[in-house]
Design an enzyme around this catalytic site. Structure first.
Site, short mmCIF file in Angstrom:
data_model
loop_
_atom_site.label_atom_id
_atom_site.label_comp_id
_atom_site.label_asym_id
_atom_site.label_seq_id
_atom_site.Cartn_x
_atom_site.Cartn_y
_atom_site.Cartn_z
N ASN A 92 -2.78 -13.77 -5.33
CA ASN A 92 -3.60 -13.79 -4.12
C ASN A 92 -3.17 -14.92 -3.19
OD1 ASN A 92 -4.91 -11.73 -5.36
ND2 ASN A 92 -6.72 -12.93 -5.94
N HIS A 109 2.69 -15.58 -4.63
CA HIS A 109 2.99 -14.84 -3.40
C HIS A 109 2.66 -15.65 -2.14
CE1 HIS A 109 2.84 -10.68 -5.63
NE2 HIS A 109 3.97 -11.34 -5.83
N CYS A 117 8.27 -23.02 8.21
CA CYS A 117 9.13 -23.02 9.40
C CYS A 117 10.49 -22.43 9.03
CB CYS A 117 9.31 -24.44 9.94
SG CYS A 117 10.39 -24.46 11.38
C1 BJW Z 1 -11.23 -5.05 -9.59
C2 BJW Z 1 -12.34 -5.15 -8.81
C3 BJW Z 1 -13.38 -5.85 -9.29
C4 BJW Z 1 -10.91 -3.91 -7.69
N1 BJW Z 1 -13.26 -6.42 -10.51
N2 BJW Z 1 -11.04 -5.56 -10.76
C5 BJW Z 1 11.47 -0.69 -8.20
C6 BJW Z 1 11.15 -1.08 -9.49
C7 BJW Z 1 10.73 -2.38 -9.76
C8 BJW Z 1 10.63 -3.33 -8.75
C9 BJW Z 1 10.99 -2.94 -7.48
C10 BJW Z 1 11.40 -1.65 -7.20
N3 BJW Z 1 11.65 -1.56 -5.87
C11 BJW Z 1 11.39 -2.77 -5.31
C12 BJW Z 1 10.98 -3.61 -6.28
C13 BJW Z 1 10.57 -5.03 -6.11
C14 BJW Z 1 9.26 -5.18 -5.35
C15 BJW Z 1 8.22 -4.27 -5.97
O1 BJW Z 1 7.57 -4.58 -6.94
N4 BJW Z 1 7.97 -3.11 -5.36
C16 BJW Z 1 6.99 -2.18 -5.90
C17 BJW Z 1 6.27 -1.50 -4.76
C18 BJW Z 1 7.70 -1.22 -6.85
N5 BJW Z 1 8.88 -6.57 -5.50
C19 BJW Z 1 9.32 -7.52 -4.69
O2 BJW Z 1 10.04 -7.27 -3.74
C20 BJW Z 1 8.95 -8.94 -5.05
N6 BJW Z 1 10.12 -9.74 -5.11
C21 BJW Z 1 11.07 -9.52 -6.04
O3 BJW Z 1 11.01 -8.60 -6.85
O4 BJW Z 1 12.10 -10.41 -6.01
C22 BJW Z 1 13.18 -10.25 -6.94
C23 BJW Z 1 12.88 -10.78 -8.31
C24 BJW Z 1 13.40 -10.15 -9.42
C25 BJW Z 1 13.16 -10.66 -10.69
C26 BJW Z 1 12.40 -11.79 -10.86
C27 BJW Z 1 11.89 -12.42 -9.75
C28 BJW Z 1 12.11 -11.88 -8.49
C29 BJW Z 1 8.03 -9.52 -3.99
C30 BJW Z 1 6.68 -8.88 -4.03
C31 BJW Z 1 5.83 -9.40 -2.90
C32 BJW Z 1 4.44 -8.76 -2.89
N7 BJW Z 1 3.79 -9.09 -1.72
C33 BJW Z 1 2.43 -8.59 -1.50
C34 BJW Z 1 2.04 -8.83 -0.01
C35 BJW Z 1 2.17 -10.26 0.36
C36 BJW Z 1 0.92 -11.05 0.07
C37 BJW Z 1 -0.23 -10.66 0.96
O5 BJW Z 1 -0.02 -10.23 2.10
O6 BJW Z 1 -1.36 -10.81 0.50
O7 BJW Z 1 1.52 -9.18 -2.41
S1 BJW Z 1 2.23 -6.83 -1.82
C38 BJW Z 1 0.60 -6.96 -2.41
O8 BJW Z 1 0.60 -6.45 -3.76
C39 BJW Z 1 0.27 -8.46 -2.48
C40 BJW Z 1 -0.36 -8.55 -3.84
O9 BJW Z 1 -0.27 -9.87 -4.32
C41 BJW Z 1 0.40 -7.53 -4.66
C42 BJW Z 1 -0.30 -7.05 -5.88
O10 BJW Z 1 -1.48 -6.38 -5.53
P1 BJW Z 1 -2.77 -6.50 -6.45
O11 BJW Z 1 -3.28 -7.88 -6.42
O12 BJW Z 1 -2.50 -5.93 -7.77
O13 BJW Z 1 -3.82 -5.61 -5.63
P2 BJW Z 1 -4.09 -4.03 -5.72
O14 BJW Z 1 -4.86 -3.64 -4.53
O15 BJW Z 1 -2.84 -3.29 -5.98
O16 BJW Z 1 -4.97 -3.85 -7.03
C43 BJW Z 1 -6.28 -4.36 -7.10
C44 BJW Z 1 -6.79 -4.17 -8.53
O17 BJW Z 1 -8.07 -4.78 -8.62
C45 BJW Z 1 -6.97 -2.71 -8.95
O18 BJW Z 1 -6.38 -2.53 -10.23
C46 BJW Z 1 -8.49 -2.53 -9.03
O19 BJW Z 1 -8.90 -1.65 -10.07
C47 BJW Z 1 -8.96 -3.92 -9.32
N8 BJW Z 1 -10.30 -4.23 -8.84
N9 BJW Z 1 -12.12 -4.42 -7.61
C48 BJW Z 1 -12.08 -6.26 -11.22
N10 BJW Z 1 -14.54 -6.03 -8.62
#
Ligand code: BJW
Length: 236
Positions: A92, A109, A117
């Site tokens: 988050n 993230h 910058c």
């Molecule tokens: C509740 C609840 C309640 C609701 N109680 N629960 C193919 C295969 C594998 C990987 C890739 C691929 N193609 C591309 C990639 C890589 C890519 C990726 O993963 N893409 C996918 C779409 C497949 N990843 C990247 O590019 C990352 N970088 C990278 O991989 O670099 C290379 C590397 C390789 C090896 C090691 C290290 C690095 C960068 C990812 C950047 C993500 N950025 C974001 C946006 C920026 C931040 C922002 O604006 O806020 O980050 S995307 C967005 O998703 C945000 C979040 O942090 C992230 C995860 O989302 P999250 O938190 O899981 O939210 P939701 O909405 O998905 O889920 C909410 C959950 O809460 C649900 O399960 C609900 O049930 C639950 N919930 N209410 C408890 N009350």
């Protein structure tokens, strides 16, 4: 609940949902309101910086109006009272863990309240808007961007996270869908290290089957109950 010594916790948008912060992938969530390619990639920012800066200005304002909920507060209690090692990693970009009382939070993230910058690469704490392209307080160039890890960029402090995963005996994933890597792969890293793995989520995540144990319900109820369990078992 066993007597664990080294815990890694990963949190996602679900832990802040009950504070009124939108999640990403829910019906009506952020990715239904905006195209990922437009607002969460470096290419989108290069194409239309105003759109991206406005998106994050709106979210920064929403975050400022939100309050931490019992789940954030319980994790802060765990940090204070757990006698072993604890690493809290959050995907988050809000500051609700900190305002809930956690002092050591790893924002893999990035953070809404930080500006990066692109010219001098310095980070500055940022509470206001960026839409007007304000100057960098360090080098004066108008090259500030939100200090957020977009798709295709390397999340922060991965070395530290993997080191902790390799040595933890409990990995807990809270309120994350398991849709975004590398965070979605942490459960497998922890299992390979022999850790017990637990998911706390409203509903089963995409990687739910990878966990030894899954508890379903709202974070505001599940997390305080789990923290109570851990602390009642923790030895000195
Ligand atoms: C509740 C609840 C309640 C609701 N109680 N629960 C193919 C295969 C594998 C990987 C890739 C691929 N193609 C591309 C990639 C890589 C890519 C990726 O993963 N893409 C996918 C779409 C497949 N990843 C990247 O590019 C990352 N970088 C990278 O991989 O670099 C290379 C590397 C390789 C090896 C090691 C290290 C690095 C960068 C990812 C950047 C993500 N950025 C974001 C946006 C920026 C931040 C922002 O604006 O806020 O980050 S995307 C967005 O998703 C945000 C979040 O942090 C992230 C995860 O989302 P999250 O938190 O899981 O939210 P939701 O909405 O998905 O889920 C909410 C959950 O809460 C649900 O399960 C609900 O049930 C639950 N919930 N209410 C408890 N009350």
């Amino acid at each position: 609940m066993a007597d664990f010594k080294r815990i890694v916790i990963l949190t996602g948008a679900g832990i802040s949902a009950e504070s009124g912060i939108d999640t990403f992938r829910a019906a009506g969530g952020l990715w239904e309101q905006h195209r990922i390619e437009d607002v969460a990639t470096p290419e989108g920012f290069a194409r239309n910086p105003g759109l991206v800066l406005g998106f994050y200005d709106t979210r920064r304002a929403a975050m400022a109006a939100a309050l931490p909920n019992p789940a954030h507060i319980a994790l802060a209690r765990l940090e204070r009272e757990f006698p072993g090692e604890l690493l809290l990693v959050t995907q988050n970009v809000d500051d609700l863990h900190e305002r809930g009382g956690s002092a050591r939070v790893l924002h893999m993230h990035g953070e809404l309240q930080s500006a990066l910058c692109a010219s001098c690469e310095m980070r500055t704490r940022w509470e206001g808007e960026m839409l007007g392209r304000p100057a960098c307080p360090v080098c004066q160039s108008r090259s500030l961007r939100p200090d957020i890890v977009w798709f295709g960029e390397m999340p922060y402090q991965m070395g530290r996270i993997y080191t902790a995963l390799e040595t933890c005996d409990l990995f807990v994933s809270i309120g994350t869908s398991g849709a975004v890597y590398p965070a979605a792969g942490f459960v497998q890293e922890a299992r390979a290290a022999g850790a017990h793995t637990l998911e706390l989520n409203l509903e089963p995540s995409e990687g739910s089957r990878l966990f030894h144990e899954s508890r379903l319900g709202p974070a505001s109820a599940l997390v305080p109950a789990w923290v109570e369990d851990v602390l009642s078992c923790a030895g000195p």
